[in-house]
Structures are given as structure tokens and as C-alpha cells.
Design a protein around this motif. Sequence first.
Motif, PDB file in Angstrom:
ATOM      1  N   ALA A   1      20.533  80.912 -16.534  1.00 38.83           N
ATOM      2  CA  ALA A   1      19.098  81.066 -16.284  1.00 38.83           C
ATOM      3  C   ALA A   1      18.552  79.876 -15.495  1.00 38.83           C
ATOM      4  N   THR A   2      18.943  78.662 -15.871  1.00 39.05           N
ATOM      5  CA  THR A   2      18.456  77.489 -15.134  1.00 39.05           C
ATOM      6  C   THR A   2      18.940  77.520 -13.693  1.00 39.05           C
ATOM      7  N   SER A   3      20.175  77.988 -13.490  1.00 35.47           N
ATOM      8  CA  SER A   3      20.707  78.088 -12.132  1.00 35.47           C
ATOM      9  C   SER A   3      19.916  79.102 -11.305  1.00 35.47           C
ATOM     10  N   LEU A   4      19.621  80.254 -11.898  1.00 31.99           N
ATOM     11  CA  LEU A   4      18.867  81.289 -11.186  1.00 31.99           C
ATOM     12  C   LEU A   4      17.437  80.843 -10.905  1.00 31.99           C
ATOM     13  N   LEU A   5      16.826  80.130 -11.840  1.00 29.10           N
ATOM     14  CA  LEU A   5      15.473  79.619 -11.611  1.00 29.10           C
ATOM     15  C   LEU A   5      15.450  78.634 -10.448  1.00 29.10           C
ATOM     16  N   ARG A   6      16.472  77.780 -10.366  1.00 28.95           N
ATOM     17  CA  ARG A   6      16.542  76.833  -9.247  1.00 28.95           C
ATOM     18  C   ARG A   6      16.718  77.554  -7.915  1.00 28.95           C
ATOM     19  N   GLU A   7      17.338  78.754  -7.960  1.00 30.93           N
ATOM     20  CA  GLU A   7      17.539  79.533  -6.735  1.00 30.93           C
ATOM     21  C   GLU A   7      16.270  80.251  -6.291  1.00 30.93           C
ATOM     22  N   GLY A   8      15.233  80.244  -7.136  1.00 33.02           N
ATOM     23  CA  GLY A   8      13.975  80.869  -6.761  1.00 33.02           C
ATOM     24  C   GLY A   8      13.715  82.222  -7.407  1.00 33.02           C
ATOM     25  N   ARG A   9      14.570  82.654  -8.334  1.00 35.32           N
ATOM     26  CA  ARG A   9      14.325  83.916  -9.028  1.00 35.32           C
ATOM     27  C   ARG A   9      13.129  83.779  -9.957  1.00 35.32           C
ATOM     28  N   SER A  10      12.397  84.872 -10.124  1.00 32.92           N
ATOM     29  CA  SER A  10      11.272  84.858 -11.058  1.00 32.92           C
ATOM     30  C   SER A  10      11.798  84.916 -12.487  1.00 32.92           C
ATOM     31  N   VAL A  11      10.962  84.513 -13.435  1.00 35.09           N
ATOM     32  CA  VAL A  11      11.367  84.541 -14.840  1.00 35.09           C
ATOM     33  C   VAL A  11      11.676  85.975 -15.259  1.00 35.09           C
ATOM     34  N   LYS A  12      10.902  86.938 -14.784  1.00 31.79           N
ATOM     35  CA  LYS A  12      11.148  88.343 -15.121  1.00 31.79           C
ATOM     36  C   LYS A  12      12.499  88.798 -14.585  1.00 31.79           C
ATOM     37  N   GLN A  13      12.811  88.438 -13.332  1.00 29.57           N
ATOM     38  CA  GLN A  13      14.105  88.808 -12.749  1.00 29.57           C
ATOM     39  C   GLN A  13      15.261  88.191 -13.529  1.00 29.57           C
TER      40      GLN A  13
ATOM     41  N   ARG B   1      13.533  77.193 -27.324  1.00 31.88           N
ATOM     42  CA  ARG B   1      14.314  76.664 -28.445  1.00 31.88           C
ATOM     43  C   ARG B   1      15.426  75.738 -27.943  1.00 31.88           C
ATOM     44  N   ARG B   2      15.996  76.048 -26.803  1.00 30.45           N
ATOM     45  CA  ARG B   2      17.123  75.268 -26.285  1.00 30.45           C
ATOM     46  C   ARG B   2      16.672  74.017 -25.555  1.00 30.45           C
ATOM     47  N   THR B   3      15.613  74.140 -24.723  1.00 26.32           N
ATOM     48  CA  THR B   3      15.230  73.031 -23.841  1.00 26.32           C
ATOM     49  C   THR B   3      13.954  72.318 -24.274  1.00 26.32           C
ATOM     50  N   GLY B   4      13.175  72.949 -25.162  1.00 29.86           N
ATOM     51  CA  GLY B   4      11.909  72.350 -25.554  1.00 29.86           C
ATOM     52  C   GLY B   4      10.762  72.690 -24.623  1.00 29.86           C
ATOM     53  N   SER B   5      11.015  73.532 -23.620  1.00 24.44           N
ATOM     54  CA  SER B   5       9.952  73.924 -22.688  1.00 24.44           C
ATOM     55  C   SER B   5      10.168  75.369 -22.271  1.00 24.44           C
ATOM     56  N   SER B   6       9.138  75.982 -21.728  1.00 22.94           N
ATOM     57  CA  SER B   6       9.266  77.340 -21.221  1.00 22.94           C
ATOM     58  C   SER B   6      10.008  77.302 -19.885  1.00 22.94           C
ATOM     59  N   PRO B   7      10.525  78.467 -19.405  1.00 19.90           N
ATOM     60  CA  PRO B   7      11.182  78.470 -18.097  1.00 19.90           C
ATOM     61  C   PRO B   7      10.296  77.929 -16.977  1.00 19.90           C
ATOM     62  N   ARG B   8       9.021  78.303 -16.964  1.00 20.47           N
ATOM     63  CA  ARG B   8       8.132  77.827 -15.902  1.00 20.47           C
ATOM     64  C   ARG B   8       7.889  76.322 -16.026  1.00 20.47           C
ATOM     65  N   GLU B   9       7.719  75.838 -17.246  1.00 17.68           N
ATOM     66  CA  GLU B   9       7.542  74.389 -17.445  1.00 17.68           C
ATOM     67  C   GLU B   9       8.799  73.630 -17.025  1.00 17.68           C
ATOM     68  N   TRP B  10       9.962  74.169 -17.393  1.00 19.27           N
ATOM     69  CA  TRP B  10      11.231  73.530 -17.021  1.00 19.27           C
ATOM     70  C   TRP B  10      11.388  73.479 -15.505  1.00 19.27           C
ATOM     71  N   LEU B  11      11.074  74.590 -14.841  1.00 21.80           N
ATOM     72  CA  LEU B  11      11.229  74.651 -13.396  1.00 21.80           C
ATOM     73  C   LEU B  11      10.275  73.681 -12.703  1.00 21.80           C
ATOM     74  N   ALA B  12       9.028  73.596 -13.182  1.00 21.72           N
ATOM     75  CA  ALA B  12       8.070  72.664 -12.587  1.00 21.72           C
ATOM     76  C   ALA B  12       8.555  71.231 -12.736  1.00 21.72           C
ATOM     77  N   LEU B  13       9.108  70.893 -13.901  1.00 21.67           N
ATOM     78  CA  LEU B  13       9.631  69.545 -14.136  1.00 21.67           C
ATOM     79  C   LEU B  13      10.841  69.289 -13.246  1.00 21.67           C
TER      80      LEU B  13
END
Length: 305
Positions: free
Chosen positions: A256-268, A287-299
Motif C-alpha cells: 500500500a505504501t508503495s502504491l501510494l508513492r506511485e500516485g494511486r488513490s486510497v480507494k484504488q 494501526r500499523r503506522t500511527g497515521s492514515s494513508p493520506r497523512e502518511w503520504l503527506a508526511l
Amino acid sequence: MSLIDGISSNSAGSVTEAVAPSIDRLTPVLERFRVQASLFHAGPLCGQQVFDARPGRGFLHVLRRGEMEMLHRDGSRLARTRLSEPTLLFFPRAVHHEFINPPIKGSDFTCATLDFDGGARNPIVQSLPDVITLPLARIDGLGAALDLLFAESDQVRCGSKLLVNRLFEVVLIQLLRWIIDHPNEAHVSQGMMVALSDPRLAKALIALHEAPGVDWTLERMAANAGMSRSAFAAAFKAATGTTPAAYSLDWKLNVATSLLREGRSVKQVALSLGFADTPALSRAFRRRTGSSPREWLALHQFSAA
């Protein structure tokens, strides 16, 4: 004198190794979580060289000739190793280390930094010790790649640095192959690399790595391994230190983190990885990272800027 950013110079449990199966255990991992090597030094190193720990950065040093002493941080102490033969020194993660060479006629090195996708969360990095020190002669077939690497790093020619960087990545892949085939000698006692060294567990892991969106139940993973559920669960826990279900979820979230870095949306990302919906991915991710996918991606994007 600084060699690269973060590097300064001054004067001052056993596991049973299995016969390697004739299947590709590395490509599904390396295609998803890539590593980039970058040459930063070729030639003698004199006196004391200090390589500071920087998050997300590893090192691959090749001691070509000479004698030296290596210090590296091992928990709260500084471990000391004496080297007197051509050796690979592999630091997969950020670890402070120092080389102590003769003050005038130093040892001959070719060195590269390693940047793993996902940094410390890269599955390969997570499954390896802080440092692996290995004589070059131990790795079959390494000589040809090193000969070309040294020939290119010893002189400046068109495209030589780019070629050297790719050759360092070839050397790393050969080293990872060797680690999978010889986990005991590499002092790798648990984790993904140990599981990949078992021909039965490797079949299940490769299938999971190639298709993270599948619902990888214990029954399905055991069937891929050709084992009963109980035998598979016990062998998997012994090799990886975790359960099949926890590993499967962790792999999905790494992807998921890899796909988010590639520009995929959270829904995708949620749909491609088999989560029921976006909130289900977000809950597991938090639960795993302490942040939501969008928060993680922004960071992540802020840190990379």
C-alpha cells in the motif's frame, strides 16, 4: 574531509539451511521494493573514516585489498572487527560505522550508498541483521561482476558512474541470493529471507508477494506450500517470527505504501489489495503506522521534498 553527506574523515538461534528451490524468490520483492545504489568512493582510504547513520540509507563497501579495522554500533556497544582479505561489507539500514586504516598507505575500497524503497520498512531490510561481512571468495559467480565494476570505477568514461551504480545493484542481488541459500552463515535467524530459504515456505511467500490482493487464508497458503495447516503455521512462525495472517497483512500494507508513492488513490489501493473498502484500509494502516494513508503520504512527500 567529507566523502558524502553524513560521512566524515579524520585521522583519529540457528536455522536449518535448505537446498535452494529452482524458483525465483527475489524478483517479486525487488520489483515492488526497489533499491538504488550510488557510487561515492573508489580508491584508498587512509586513517579513520566515519560513516554516520542516516535514516533510510544503507551502504555496500567492497574492500578490494589491504588490512583494516571496522567498528560498528551493535546496540549500546561498539563492535570491532579486523579484516585482512577482500571482503563485502553490507549495511542494509542506517548504522553508524567506522573504518580504521593505516594513516598513509590505506586500504583500497569501492563504496556505494543504498537507498531502499520504504527505508527501514523495506521487507528485505527488515529481515536482515545490521551488518553482513563476507569474504568475496565465498560468493560463487561474483568475480565477473566485480571485475567489471572495478574496471569502470577506476577510470572516468562515458556513462561509467551510471554503469557502476547498476553493477553495485547486480552485486547486491548476488549477495541476497547467497544470503537466502546460506542464512546461518549470514547470521540471519528469522524473517522473510529465512522463510524464502525453505523450498516449501518459499512457494507460499512467492504466491503471496505476487498477488497481495488475494485473500491469503491459512488454508490457501498451506496448500501452496504443500503442507497441512498446522505444520505450515508452525514452520512459518519459526522462520519468520510471526503468523501467516500477520505477515499477509503486513505485506499488503507495505505494498500500500508503495502504491501510494506511485500516485494511486486510497480507494484504488484499497480495492487492488482486497480490503472491503477505504475505511478498512485506513483502519489497518493507522494501526500499523500511527497515521492514515493520506497523512502518511503527506508526511512522506514533505520528507522527500
